[in-house]
Scaffold this active site. Structure first.
Site, PDB file in Angstrom:
ATOM      1  N   SER A 151       0.847  -1.191   0.000  1.00 21.89           N
ATOM      2  CA  SER A 151       0.000   0.000   0.000  1.00 21.89           C
ATOM      3  C   SER A 151       0.888   1.249   0.000  1.00 21.89           C
ATOM      4  O   SER A 151       1.774   1.381  -0.837  1.00 21.89           O
ATOM      5  CB  SER A 151      -0.949  -0.048   1.202  1.00 21.89           C
ATOM      6  OG  SER A 151      -1.951   0.932   1.094  1.00 21.89           O
TER       7      SER A 151
ATOM      8  N   HIS B 191      -7.479  -5.647  -0.526  1.00 21.51           N
ATOM      9  CA  HIS B 191      -6.266  -4.874  -0.242  1.00 21.51           C
ATOM     10  C   HIS B 191      -5.593  -5.436   1.007  1.00 21.51           C
ATOM     11  O   HIS B 191      -6.014  -5.170   2.134  1.00 21.51           O
ATOM     12  CB  HIS B 191      -6.671  -3.406  -0.039  1.00 21.51           C
ATOM     13  CG  HIS B 191      -5.526  -2.450   0.031  1.00 21.51           C
ATOM     14  ND1 HIS B 191      -4.703  -2.193  -1.041  1.00 21.51           N
ATOM     15  CD2 HIS B 191      -5.071  -1.664   1.047  1.00 21.51           C
ATOM     16  CE1 HIS B 191      -3.800  -1.281  -0.696  1.00 21.51           C
ATOM     17  NE2 HIS B 191      -4.002  -0.951   0.574  1.00 21.51           N
TER      18      HIS B 191
END
Length: 419
Positions: A259, A400
């Site tokens: 990320s 994610h």
């Protein structure tokens, strides 16, 4: 009442995040026409055809990216010092050696600095390659090991085990699923990590509480020393220490990030050629995904929601991605000829998996010029079908996150490239 309020507040927080994550375009049909800058063509239009010319073009791209997006970084501090404050040869039930090091950015041990946590295989008879990455919640969150020191740096209140923006014992092992330390050491690799908030806290504080306070001349300017640049700088300072550790093969240290820390890992690898390899997992906009595609998280959202991540000059490209003089494929290309692995997740459309793949693909010509195999894929691969040249890519099912599936292929890629 208190047992009800926490889940309720967490639900509000997650709902707000989901709303923000869905801002922008999520329809491939609405991706505007765009033209990518050619990494092998100078700003004056001249074609790059030799290694010497690439070195000049590389410097040109690096200058553009520093000025227009990431900001200027200082070098290694003159007074930096390393202090080992804890170590064990029988960590993780005897599987690993553990070492904890205070990296002080000045000659004052009580001054600003960061804690580095290192695990290496206990049975290693020689220095080992190491995955080095930033973590989101403190070193103690990556493993339930009770010996790991709790960070005293600022934390998000929404994180597990955080009270009044400070880590508590309840946070131990909170993100262990993203850091399968035992899997990694069993494959013959080491793991080193630092809490990103030790370097610069992840909120817009005017750069008063991070390492930027040591460099006032790099603030209050368009190309200011941003949080993303600070995190990349911190990875290089960690590598400075690892070069001194007898358990580490300093020629085989790999920058890893997920990320926002995946964005920092790419920038660290682009700037510091000592990193042998870079792995960026679901780094999205400002990381591995193309900005000019305008899909998922875009430049405007980066600048509004995370104004500290990039420099002030980058603000002028909100809703003006076409005006950017470079794109993220060129950041990947700056790492050439060293290996880079990019990973995406199907359920993480905010990070634009297709844009991450296209950026990796668009960096390939630089690798090929330098005599390396780029990305061996002409089209977007199917789920769970990794492609690996000197550039690697996979997309998996799921959201994610960093999963054992991802680490399995990071390790396989490292075996191919470094062993």
């Amino acid at each position: 009442m208190s047992s009800f309020r926490f889940p309720f507040l967490l639900l509000i927080l997650l709902s707000s995040y989901a709303t923000l994550a869905q801002e922008g375009n999520y329809d491939e049909a609405k991706v505007p026409p765009y033209t990518l800058p050619d990494p092998l063509r100078f700003e004056n239009g001249k074609k790059v055809t030799t290694l010497e010319a690439w070195q000049q073009r590389r410097a040109e791209i690096l200058e553009l990216a520093e000025r227009e997006m990431y900001g200027r970084m200082p070098g290694r501090p003159d007074g930096m010092r390393f202090t080992v404050f804890e170590e064990s040869d029988t960590a993780l039930g005897g599987k690993a050696r553990r070492r904890q090091v205070r990296v002080s950015f000045t000659d004052d041990p009580a001054g600003p600095g960061m804690d580095l946590l290192l695990y290496v295989p206990a049975d290693a008879n020689e220095p080992v390659p190491v995955f080095l990455g930033l973590n989101f919640q403190g070193n103690a969150a990556i493993q339930s090991d009770p010996a790991i020191r709790l960070t005293e740096s600022w934390q998000y209140k929404g994180h597990k085990g955080v009270v009044d923006n400070r880590m508590t014992e309840a946070a131990r092992g909170a993100t262990a699923s993203r850091w399968p330390v035992e899997m990694i050491v069993e494959r013959g690799y080491g793991v080193a990590t630092i809490y990103c908030g030790d370097i610069d806290p992840d909120y817009d504080d005017g750069f008063k509480n991070g390492v930027q306070a040591l460099y006032p001349d790099l603030q209050n300017r368009g190309d200011n020393f941003s949080t993303m640049a600070a995190w990349a700088w911190g990875l290089s300072r960690a590598l400075d220490y690892l070069e001194t550790d007898e358990n580490v093969d300093a020629q085989k240290v790999m920058a890893f990030g997920f990320s926002r820390t995946g964005k920092a890992a790419l920038w660290a690898g682009a700037n510091d050629e000592r990193f042998a390899m870079v792995i960026s997992n679901e780094s999205g906009a400002g990381g591995a995904a193309l900005s000019k595609r305008i899909y998922g998280e875009d430049v405007d959202r980066l600048n509004r929601v995370f104004p500290h991540w990039f420099n002030q000059n980058f603000k002028k490209y909100s809703h003006r991605e076409a005006a950017l003089p470079f794109d993220q494929h060129e950041i990947i290309a700056l790492i050439a000829p060293r290996p880079v692995y990019i990973a995406s997740a199907e359920g993480d459309q905010g990070s634009d998996p297709r844009g991450e793949f296209l950026a990796t693909q668009a960096a390939s010509p630089v690798y090929e010029l330098l005599g390396k195999k780029g990305l061996p894929a002409k089209k977007f691969p199917a789920l769970h079908q990794p492609v690996m040249g000197t550039l690697g890519y996979h997309i998996r099912a799921g959201q994610h996150d960093v999963l054992p599936y991802d680490w399995q292929h990071f390790l396989d890629f490292a075996d191919r490239q470094l062993k």
